[in-house]
Design a protein around this motif. Sequence first.
Motif, PDB file in Angstrom:
ATOM      1  N   THR A   1      -1.897  10.196   1.320  1.00  0.00           N
ATOM      2  CA  THR A   1      -1.783   8.973   2.127  1.00  0.00           C
ATOM      3  C   THR A   1      -3.123   8.283   2.367  1.00  0.00           C
ATOM      4  OG1 THR A   1      -2.133  10.199   4.165  1.00  0.00           O
ATOM      5  CG2 THR A   1       0.141   9.969   3.417  1.00  0.00           C
ATOM      6  N   ARG A   2      -4.231   8.934   2.094  1.00  0.00           N
ATOM      7  CA  ARG A   2      -5.579   8.478   2.450  1.00  0.00           C
ATOM      8  C   ARG A   2      -5.861   8.621   3.950  1.00  0.00           C
ATOM      9  NH1 ARG A   2      -8.743   6.547  -1.250  1.00  0.00           N
ATOM     10  NH2 ARG A   2     -10.095   5.559   0.273  1.00  0.00           N
ATOM     11  N   LEU A   3      -5.031   9.362   4.652  1.00  0.00           N
ATOM     12  CA  LEU A   3      -5.296   9.640   6.063  1.00  0.00           C
ATOM     13  C   LEU A   3      -6.666  10.302   6.194  1.00  0.00           C
ATOM     14  CD1 LEU A   3      -3.495  10.182   8.948  1.00  0.00           C
ATOM     15  CD2 LEU A   3      -3.998  12.498   8.242  1.00  0.00           C
ATOM     16  N   GLY A   4      -7.514   9.725   7.044  1.00  0.00           N
ATOM     17  CA  GLY A   4      -8.826  10.335   7.264  1.00  0.00           C
ATOM     18  C   GLY A   4      -9.867   9.968   6.228  1.00  0.00           C
TER      19      GLY A   4
ATOM     20  N   GLY B   1       9.114   4.882  12.854  1.00  0.00           N
ATOM     21  CA  GLY B   1       7.846   5.573  12.589  1.00  0.00           C
ATOM     22  C   GLY B   1       6.757   4.644  12.114  1.00  0.00           C
ATOM     23  N   ALA B   2       6.855   3.363  12.483  1.00  0.00           N
ATOM     24  CA  ALA B   2       5.890   2.388  11.973  1.00  0.00           C
ATOM     25  C   ALA B   2       4.580   2.405  12.752  1.00  0.00           C
ATOM     26  CB  ALA B   2       6.496   0.994  12.000  1.00  0.00           C
ATOM     27  N   ASP B   3       4.462   3.242  13.761  1.00  0.00           N
ATOM     28  CA  ASP B   3       3.201   3.298  14.502  1.00  0.00           C
ATOM     29  C   ASP B   3       2.095   3.862  13.610  1.00  0.00           C
ATOM     30  OD1 ASP B   3       5.306   5.120  14.902  1.00  0.00           O
ATOM     31  OD2 ASP B   3       4.147   6.308  16.316  1.00  0.00           O
ATOM     32  N   LEU B   4       0.929   3.274  13.720  1.00  0.00           N
ATOM     33  CA  LEU B   4      -0.181   3.657  12.841  1.00  0.00           C
ATOM     34  C   LEU B   4      -0.882   4.902  13.367  1.00  0.00           C
ATOM     35  CD1 LEU B   4      -1.929   0.242  12.063  1.00  0.00           C
ATOM     36  CD2 LEU B   4      -0.741   1.715  10.448  1.00  0.00           C
ATOM     37  N   LEU B   5      -0.970   5.915  12.525  1.00  0.00           N
ATOM     38  CA  LEU B   5      -1.769   7.083  12.886  1.00  0.00           C
ATOM     39  C   LEU B   5      -3.202   6.883  12.410  1.00  0.00           C
ATOM     40  CD1 LEU B   5       0.480  10.185  12.173  1.00  0.00           C
ATOM     41  CD2 LEU B   5       0.261   8.835  14.240  1.00  0.00           C
TER      42      LEU B   5
ATOM     43  N   LEU C   1       0.834  -1.210   0.000  1.00  0.00           N
ATOM     44  CA  LEU C   1       0.000   0.000   0.000  1.00  0.00           C
ATOM     45  C   LEU C   1       0.862   1.251   0.000  1.00  0.00           C
ATOM     46  CD1 LEU C   1      -2.753  -0.509   2.748  1.00  0.00           C
ATOM     47  CD2 LEU C   1      -3.064  -0.492   0.290  1.00  0.00           C
ATOM     48  N   VAL C   2       1.842   1.247   0.900  1.00  0.00           N
ATOM     49  CA  VAL C   2       2.679   2.445   1.062  1.00  0.00           C
ATOM     50  C   VAL C   2       3.540   2.665  -0.180  1.00  0.00           C
ATOM     51  CG1 VAL C   2       4.378   3.564   2.534  1.00  0.00           C
ATOM     52  CG2 VAL C   2       2.643   2.110   3.558  1.00  0.00           C
ATOM     53  N   ALA C   3       4.058   1.579  -0.737  1.00  0.00           N
ATOM     54  CA  ALA C   3       4.889   1.696  -1.942  1.00  0.00           C
ATOM     55  C   ALA C   3       4.088   2.321  -3.073  1.00  0.00           C
ATOM     56  CB  ALA C   3       5.408   0.321  -2.354  1.00  0.00           C
ATOM     57  N   GLU C   4       2.845   1.900  -3.212  1.00  0.00           N
ATOM     58  CA  GLU C   4       2.025   2.451  -4.292  1.00  0.00           C
ATOM     59  C   GLU C   4       1.675   3.911  -4.023  1.00  0.00           C
ATOM     60  OE1 GLU C   4      -1.175  -0.313  -4.568  1.00  0.00           O
ATOM     61  OE2 GLU C   4       0.045  -1.774  -5.655  1.00  0.00           O
ATOM     62  N   ARG C   5       1.421   4.215  -2.759  1.00  0.00           N
ATOM     63  CA  ARG C   5       1.060   5.601  -2.444  1.00  0.00           C
ATOM     64  C   ARG C   5       2.228   6.551  -2.675  1.00  0.00           C
ATOM     65  NH1 ARG C   5      -2.582   3.913   2.495  1.00  0.00           N
ATOM     66  NH2 ARG C   5      -0.727   3.852   3.760  1.00  0.00           N
ATOM     67  N   LEU C   6       3.403   6.145  -2.246  1.00  0.00           N
ATOM     68  CA  LEU C   6       4.524   7.090  -2.220  1.00  0.00           C
ATOM     69  C   LEU C   6       5.376   7.084  -3.475  1.00  0.00           C
ATOM     70  CD1 LEU C   6       5.734   6.855   1.465  1.00  0.00           C
ATOM     71  CD2 LEU C   6       4.196   8.512   0.425  1.00  0.00           C
ATOM     72  N   GLY C   7       5.272   6.052  -4.301  1.00  0.00           N
ATOM     73  CA  GLY C   7       6.060   6.028  -5.531  1.00  0.00           C
ATOM     74  C   GLY C   7       7.543   6.144  -5.253  1.00  0.00           C
ATOM     75  N   ASP C   8       8.184   7.104  -5.890  1.00  0.00           N
ATOM     76  CA  ASP C   8       9.640   7.228  -5.775  1.00  0.00           C
ATOM     77  C   ASP C   8      10.116   7.660  -4.387  1.00  0.00           C
ATOM     78  OD1 ASP C   8      10.172   6.313  -8.250  1.00  0.00           O
ATOM     79  OD2 ASP C   8      10.254   8.277  -9.202  1.00  0.00           O
TER      80      ASP C   8
ATOM     81  N   ALA D   1       5.606   7.630   9.957  1.00  0.00           N
ATOM     82  CA  ALA D   1       6.700   7.948   9.047  1.00  0.00           C
ATOM     83  C   ALA D   1       6.170   8.513   7.732  1.00  0.00           C
ATOM     84  CB  ALA D   1       7.527   6.695   8.778  1.00  0.00           C
ATOM     85  N   GLU D   2       5.072   7.926   7.270  1.00  0.00           N
ATOM     86  CA  GLU D   2       4.500   8.367   6.002  1.00  0.00           C
ATOM     87  C   GLU D   2       3.963   9.799   6.128  1.00  0.00           C
ATOM     88  OE1 GLU D   2       1.724   5.420   4.721  1.00  0.00           O
ATOM     89  OE2 GLU D   2       1.391   6.400   2.802  1.00  0.00           O
ATOM     90  N   VAL D   3       3.280  10.055   7.225  1.00  0.00           N
ATOM     91  CA  VAL D   3       2.721  11.389   7.440  1.00  0.00           C
ATOM     92  C   VAL D   3       3.845  12.421   7.539  1.00  0.00           C
ATOM     93  CG1 VAL D   3       1.495  12.826   9.125  1.00  0.00           C
ATOM     94  CG2 VAL D   3       0.579  10.603   8.487  1.00  0.00           C
ATOM     95  N   GLU D   4       4.897  12.072   8.257  1.00  0.00           N
ATOM     96  CA  GLU D   4       6.004  13.026   8.420  1.00  0.00           C
ATOM     97  C   GLU D   4       6.693  13.304   7.090  1.00  0.00           C
ATOM     98  OE1 GLU D   4       7.189  12.339  13.111  1.00  0.00           O
ATOM     99  OE2 GLU D   4       8.238  11.164  11.584  1.00  0.00           O
ATOM    100  N   LEU D   5       6.830  12.260   6.283  1.00  0.00           N
ATOM    101  CA  LEU D   5       7.479  12.424   4.984  1.00  0.00           C
ATOM    102  C   LEU D   5       6.676  13.367   4.087  1.00  0.00           C
ATOM    103  CD1 LEU D   5       9.751  11.233   3.020  1.00  0.00           C
ATOM    104  CD2 LEU D   5       7.895   9.818   2.146  1.00  0.00           C
ATOM    105  N   VAL D   6       5.378  13.120   4.007  1.00  0.00           N
ATOM    106  CA  VAL D   6       4.535  13.940   3.139  1.00  0.00           C
ATOM    107  C   VAL D   6       4.434  15.367   3.676  1.00  0.00           C
ATOM    108  CG1 VAL D   6       2.207  14.214   2.232  1.00  0.00           C
ATOM    109  CG2 VAL D   6       3.254  11.951   2.295  1.00  0.00           C
TER     110      VAL D   6
END
Lengths: 535, 406
Positions: A456-459, A422-426, A401-408, A435-440
Amino acid sequence: MQQTRIVVIGGGATGIGILRDLSMRGVPAVLLEQGGLANGTSSRFHGLLHSGARYAASDLHAACECIEENTILRRIGRHCVEEFEGLFVLTREDDPAYVAPWLAACARAGIITEEISVEEARAREPALAPDIRQVFRVPDAGVDGFRLVWHNAESARRYGGEVRTYHKVTGIESVNGKITGLTVCNTLNRESYPLACEYIVNAAGPWSGEIARLAGQRVDITPDRGTLLAFNHRFTSHIVNRLHKSADGDIFVPHGSITILGTTSAQAKNPADTTPTPEEVLRLLSLGEKLFPDVWEYRILRVFAGNRPLYTPPDHDAGRGASRNFVIVDHEQDGLAGFASIFGGKLTTYRLMAEKMTDLVCAKLGVATPCRTAGIPLAAQPARATLERAGRRLPAHGARLVAERLGDQFPKIVNAPEQDSGADLLCECEMVTRAEVELVAADPTTHFLHDIRFRTRLGMGTCQGTCCSLRAVGVLSKSGVAFAADPRTALRTFLQERWRGLRPVLWGAQAQKCEFNRALYGATLNLNGADDEAD
Amino acid sequence: MNMNVRIPQPDRCIACATCVAVCPVAQNCPDFPGPRMMGPARQRFRLMGMGEDEASHYCANCKNCDIACPGDVPVSAFIMRAKAEICKKNFPKLRDWILAHGEVLAHCLRFIPAVFKNFGMTFAPARLLLDAIGIARKASLPNFAPQAFRARLARLAQPNLSRAVVFFPGCFVDTYEPESGLDIVAVLNRAGYKVIVPGTTDDSGAFVCCGLPMVANGFWQDARDNARRNLKTLAAWAAKGMPILTACPSCALMIGKDYAEYFPALIAPGQSSSLVDVCDFLIGCVERGELALPAAPQKVETVFYHAPCHSRALGIGLPGLDLLREIPGIQAEYADSGCCGISGSYGFKKDKYPIAMRVGAPLFEAMRQSGATLCASECGTCRVQMRHGGGKQTVHPVSVLRRYLG
């Protein structure tokens, strides 16, 4: 004074596609978007990557373009495309006489169709109505509009293109019938500045009429509102269309973890008129039940609407009757050189639209470099080792999922230090990690929580921001990311935006969820939304 | 899995996370993402074709999530199905097979004298061997009874009574604690009921394991086979208008509630598979005047009572506690300390033993604080865990009653 060669107005699929194309051909370009990327029509549709079958009988040309672009996008945009299949289903209420000419038209457009038995269709999709009469497979697919725009933007930036979000065009300047530049307002700090350029591409979708007016030009465009429902879970793994002449509420598209039912068609008051009504919801449900009889039982997550930028010259139909073909207007014919508008079309053909538009601009500028967008993927496939490493860190099966969302950008997450992965789920509903949220959040185009949501589809899952928005605001405050609003306002704005799509569907579990949400935020943060209710 | 069964949907979950707050495992094991994430939240990803999360093995199937859920979401059923899916792909460990099939194992070992079997479970080198297959060395495993309950019942001369009940003994009473079963038979006889346990003389028409340990360890098909057999036997007895009793809350929950949730296709329209709780039944006997309780003795004895999670999940109140409170001379003290941690075979597993002990810690502490020397609980493995963690004698509430009846 700042200057560039080309300015593209509009951060939707078309504009961002043009930016990528220009950048790949080595033409310096800046894209201006009044809001966040993909906040208009490109994120407000059903997520269907057309095979063209839907248009075959009415518009062969559009159908041919669709199947060609469908094939290209599966190749270059693997992260954004879900390779479902489409089913065209003849229900009790559809005219069987439509089938033969439709099949012939599909064949002429090069769209492969295959009839399967009703039993087989229902074995694949047990929720389909038992009284359907005929079913055909077509090469439809799903496409994530948010992601497509983002991956194009990142690719464009790698080729030197520049993206400015929350920058609104407030004036367009010309001298002696030739574009010289424009005035831009940074809506975040309200500062205006001039930007000199040689050529302006108006790709503002439903807003392109307003942009043209700034240049003293006219385009025949009508914003046509389409309302869609998002359901909480995926009850079909195929795109399911009704086999009849395109109409309202006749298509179901699985989209990530949800299912979308679309669409309506009605003239919008203005380009920003995207607030749906309960009447539209009930109408969609009563149409959708012909394909999926249990549709009333499924929980609706939210309802949303987008405006199609339909090309409607004075002597043509509006709404369903309007052409789905795209139009490029070279305003030099109307006495303004260095200005062109593009509108109409479909997300499926965004790349082709960008190619044709860029061809025109390059011809004007004397650039001879050919288009390469059809051959080069938007983002690289992650290496196996990267995926494996991610698999050990992220929640089970979340790596894909994350690989597809974040691409490069994906490897950045994986290469974070072990002690703070940062693997804790928000967001548990859509499996978004800290980690994903912080990156974006650190991306220069991100200024609001909804920018993070788009990527990220957050929310966007079951709880519609109840649990994750507070956590995300907390994390962002702690990590010191500069945001356009203070934490409380950021939270309030985000929740209010979610509420807009919830209000027309307040029944069943969703009403319970909203009441829970209201109590939670009212009791803990004294946020009750009352201040934001304009009407 | 039966393809005709509708895929359970996650739609009723409003993500309130009440289940996470009450989950004893989530509170004591950071590696478990919690019932909401493993159940309804993950169901949305399952429907996307995403695989299962191996962390579902942490779920003890204690059902506290189901009890707490305000939306009636079958949270634990989602997770049990997930375990079954995982086990389809990777055959479970030998240890899990053994713990899931206690009844089969007991049947195979029936000709080995209990003294040898029990020696094997206490003898240090043998425990090392069990430890090697994943059974915690420190766990206190129940002892095999010299003779199974059904064998002892067969030799017992029950008085000639006009009324009769059917009794579903459950594996624990049958294999490890026949005394509890015999206490129940004695009290029911005293109330005027002859006790019929099908399959006492031979195995024909016998009840089999309810299947809950199989489901909890991922052996879905085995559980389904057992469910089919039990439902057939139950229907036959129900047709005779006979009350069917059980003393094990887990068997009652599995048969009465979970069969319909897990295997709806097996339940005939209109069929109820509910069993009657023996304590509930005996309270009725007292109320109807069928069972006379002795006069209050001089000295009041305190009995410490723990309600098994599966009793609470049945949603029938706390008949075990109510029965104790009916007995003159008994002061029943309600533990109200949550889950004991054992969850059937969960706490015997090497990797789960520390979690189970942490979960049970508040209960053990309450036992130690209590002045009572005798403790009671309906669930067999709860009793094992209470003796192990709290260090006090623990019996079935009906055994307490029998003692008072003399």
